[in-house]
Design an enzyme around this catalytic site. Structure first.
Site, mmCIF file in Angstrom:
data_model
loop_
_atom_site.group_PDB
_atom_site.id
_atom_site.type_symbol
_atom_site.label_atom_id
_atom_site.label_comp_id
_atom_site.label_asym_id
_atom_site.label_seq_id
_atom_site.Cartn_x
_atom_site.Cartn_y
_atom_site.Cartn_z
ATOM 1 N N GLU A 17 0.847 -1.198 0.000
ATOM 2 C CA GLU A 17 0.000 0.000 0.000
ATOM 3 C C GLU A 17 0.880 1.245 0.000
ATOM 4 O OE1 GLU A 17 -3.060 0.967 -0.145
ATOM 5 O OE2 GLU A 17 -4.461 -0.567 0.585
ATOM 6 N N ASN A 148 -9.857 5.774 2.953
ATOM 7 C CA ASN A 148 -8.992 5.457 1.826
ATOM 8 C C ASN A 148 -9.040 6.602 0.814
ATOM 9 O OD1 ASN A 148 -7.203 3.474 0.786
ATOM 10 N ND2 ASN A 148 -8.665 1.872 1.313
ATOM 11 N N ASP A 199 -10.208 2.223 -3.828
ATOM 12 C CA ASP A 199 -9.153 2.070 -2.830
ATOM 13 C C ASP A 199 -8.235 3.290 -2.892
ATOM 14 O OD1 ASP A 199 -7.169 0.934 -1.056
ATOM 15 O OD2 ASP A 199 -7.899 -1.042 -1.589
#
Length: 294
Positions: A17, A148, A199
């Protein structure tokens, strides 16, 4: 048509991430949340380095004097280049046994934002926090299930966020003093297998919003008003975030995950957990370093 290519041949992460490009180093950083580490990859030399931590690093930013500001499960910390903690900035405002930090980054002024992910998923219990240059942390938004998709418009008039489990893309007015207006729903994503959930994200110089569509096998570009402009397929089911980088900021870097995937899916989608790069025809905005004035 633009096509993604594998960035690092032998790398497969667990939950990569927060890709972050360092223009100064011409290197890409990212966190693997479940492996408790930060990675640094230098494309020119193909060198990959890893920094280990004692808990999950949900998101981070590079600091102006060097090192990192990291949002870990228990709180937000200043760390040196080797990941050693120099100072605790603040505790996790959620119960850390129920919510860890997730997505985050900096705005153009250099303030650090970090959102949490509410693990029980029984109500919208996650929070979005901000740390200023004096290292004061404040909670700036709530009514979120999984924070997010943080990004900012080129003129800093808007803050974009997503709530991944709730499949929503939001836009919030942002004043010059950092105060926020009323959050606006820009786009609600369809439910169903393969539709994807928004996301991690990034903004280009035209003010368009690029997002990874988790469970959607693709990334997408939206206008500043939430209109779908383009989609780009990927060889993995769950991309997690995008960022711009490269000499001209026209390379899009994409992280993906293999979390909760069984052997059958990994055999079918062996690139799950890999990083990709894709050349695009519009430059992106960089991520400023976190600016401290303690």
């Amino acid at each position: 048509m633009f096509k993604p290519t594998l960035l690092i041949k032998d790398y497969r992460g667990h939950l990569p991430e927060c890709p972050t490009w360092s223009a100064k180093e011409q290197a890409l950083y990212w966190t693997d949340i479940l492996e408790h580490c930060l990675h640094r990859y230098h494309p020119a030399s193909r060198t990959l380095n890893t920094i280990r931590f004692t808990e999950e690093v949900g998101c981070f930013a590079l600091r102006e004097p060097g090192g990192f500001i990291t949002a870990m499960r228990t709180g937000i910390y200043l760390c040196d280049d080797n990941g050693n903690i120099e100072q605790k900035v603040a505790d996790n405002p959620n119960n850390p046994t129920l919510a860890r930090f997730n997505d985050g980054g900096t705005d153009q002024i250099g303030r650090f934002y970090a959102g949490t992910y509410w693990g029980p998923r029984d109500y919208n219990g996650a929070l979005l926090c901000r740390v200023d240059d004096k290292l004061n942390m404040s909670v700036i938004q709530c009514d979120i299930l999984g924070a997010n998709g943080l990004a900012f418009s080129p003129d800093m008039r808007w803050m974009y966020t997503t709530d991944t489990p709730n499949r929503r893309l939001y836009r919030t007015p942002l004043a010059t003093d950092g105060s926020l207006g009323l959050r606006q729903l820009l786009h609600e994503f369809d439910s169903g297998e393969g539709k994807g959930r928004p996301d991690g994200a990034a903004i280009d110089v035209e003010g368009c919003y690029w997002t990874a569509l988790f469970d959607g096998y693709r990334i997408a570009r939206f206008s500043s008003e939430g209109k779908l402009l383009a989609e780009y397929p990927l060889p993995v089911r769950c991309p997690t975030m995008v960022c711009f980088g490269g000499d001209d900021m026209k390379t899009l870097f994409i992280t993906s995950t293999r979390e909760n995937m069984d052997e059958a899916e990994l055999a079918e989608r062996p690139l799950s957990g890999a990083l990709f790069s894709m050349r695009v025809d519009v430059a992106g905005l960089d991520k400023p370093t976190f600016k401290e004035n303690k």
